[in-house]
Design an enzyme around this catalytic site. Structure first.
Site: not given
Ligand code: SAH
Ligand code: SF4
Length: 371
Positions: A97, A110, A117, A121, A124, A168, A199, A221, A340
């Protein structure tokens, strides 16, 4: 895509020098690569037919052995606030996305850099998917081609790109680097480094290396002011603890307006206490690091909650009082789960304002502050 198409060489995603090298095998001059670059990234061509400044013979050669990939946007959702979310179906069936955020004069895209990933985390949605694969540079830049073409249709331009979608970026450095070169190239998207932000969860050596190579901005982050809590929220902290991370953030050269922003997801009762704000202020004292506070965005399976406005305001005021620039990021695209940490590359039941994939979206986007 047919088997024959898969065998043709994809020109999307090659950097300009790579394309020059590729064409030189046919004895083509370097400026031919620049022409093709403009067609692909400024006019968003999907084939060679309309490339009228190339000879018919050259176009035939290109059509016979090359292609310009462009995964279909299987779903386009438009939020009441003008934010748009695109779901791309990749050639192997995976999905990612991207989110387009209109904000006053800016049009920020974005983008995703991996399917899933590996960093896991706990707060997320992408992390919860696990790692599926790296995206190719073609898939990464196509997100920008798609959004820029849509924007062009309504007389607007893509102004900023942030690698804050799925994945990432610093765990997919080769492909992300190619994408960055295309975004920055004057024959590509022509964006300045200030307008391209990587990021990262804090892969320290890769961040320093990338800062040496490209004049891009960084968002890190951070999410916790102490190692114990940060390692709990972000396992990567065990490898690159706060001290090294903050030192790297301070070292990234700030010349030519390059920015380093600290992202801090506010999790109620976890990292939002006044003493956390004070500890964070201490970490960043004397630096030019700005803090973006992001109230936690809920997603399926998320066990956290966002703090109330008062708690978030208090946190920000403590930082500002200590001389640290801090803003609270406005939630965007909440109704279409485009905020986010909500991206996960699957069609879900929440979106309800679907636009056509080639169409012009409704709603101009209310001006909100999001930096
Ligand atoms: N992997 C990179 C980029 C993608 S995540 C990184 O971690 O920086 C982009 C941002 O979304 C990060 O700042 C992350 O902390 C934040 N984020 C992740 N999940 C979130 C959630 N549920 N609510 C709010 N922000 C979230
Ligand atoms: Fe990966 Fe970033 Fe999500 Fe962490 S916050 S799991 S690094 S995408």
């Amino acid at each position: 895509m047919t088997g024959w198409e898969a065998e043709r060489i994809d020109l999307k995603g090659m950097t300009l020098p790579e394309l020059e090298r590729f064409l030189s095998r046919w004895g083509k001059e370097r400026y031919r690569a620049r022409q093709l670059f403009r067609w692909i990234y400024q006019r968003f061509a999907g084939d060679f037919d309309g490339m009228t400044d190339l000879s018919k013979e050259f176009r035939g050669l290109l059509t016979g052995s090359c292609r310009i990939s462009g995964p279909a946007a299987e779903r386009v959702e438009v939020s009441v606030d003008g934010t748009e979310k695109y779901l791309f179906r990749l050639e192997d069936g995976e999905a990612v996305e991207s989110v387009l955020i209109p904000d006053d004069g800016r049009r920020t895209l974005c983008i995703s850099s991996q399917v899933g990933c590996a960093l896991g985390c706990g707060f997320c949605a992408t992390g919860a998917m696990g790692f599926r694969r790296d995206m190719t540079s073609a898939e990464i830049v196509h997100q920008a081609c798609f959004a820029a073409k849509r924007l062009e249709g309504r007389g607007e331009r893509l102004s900023n790109v942030v690698f804050m979608g799925m994945g990432e970026p610093l765990q997919n450095v080769p492909e992300v680097s190619r994408a960055i070169e295309i975004l920055l190239s004057q024959y590509g998207f022509g964006l300045s480094g200030k307008r391209v932000t990587v990021s990262t969860a804090g892969i320290v050596p890769e961040m320093l290396r990338m800062a040496e190579r490209y004049p891009v901005s960084f968002a890190v982050s951070v999410n916790a002011p102490r190692d114990e809590l940060r390692s709990h929220l972000m396992p990567i902290n065990r490898k690159y603890p706060l001290r090294d991370l903050v030192a790297a953030m301070k070292r990234v050269p700030l010349r030519s307006g390059r920015k380093v922003t600290a992202e801090y997801v506010l999790l109620s009762g976890v990292n939002d206490a006044p003493e956390d704000a004070r500890a964070l202020a201490l970490l960043f004292r004397g630096s030019r690091i700005k803090v973006n506070l992001i109230p936690f965005n809920p997603h399926d399976g998320g066990r956290y909650a966002a703090p109330g406005r008062e708690t978030a305001d208090r946190f920000r005021e403590i930082l500002v009082g200590a001389g640290i620039q801090a803003i609270t990021r406005e939630r965007r695209g909440e109704d279409i789960r485009a905020a986010c940490g909500q991206l996960r590359g699957s069609v879900h039941k929440y979106g309800n304002r679907t636009g056509g994939s080639g169409g012009v979206a409704a709603g101009g986007g209310a001006p909100h502050s999001r930096t």
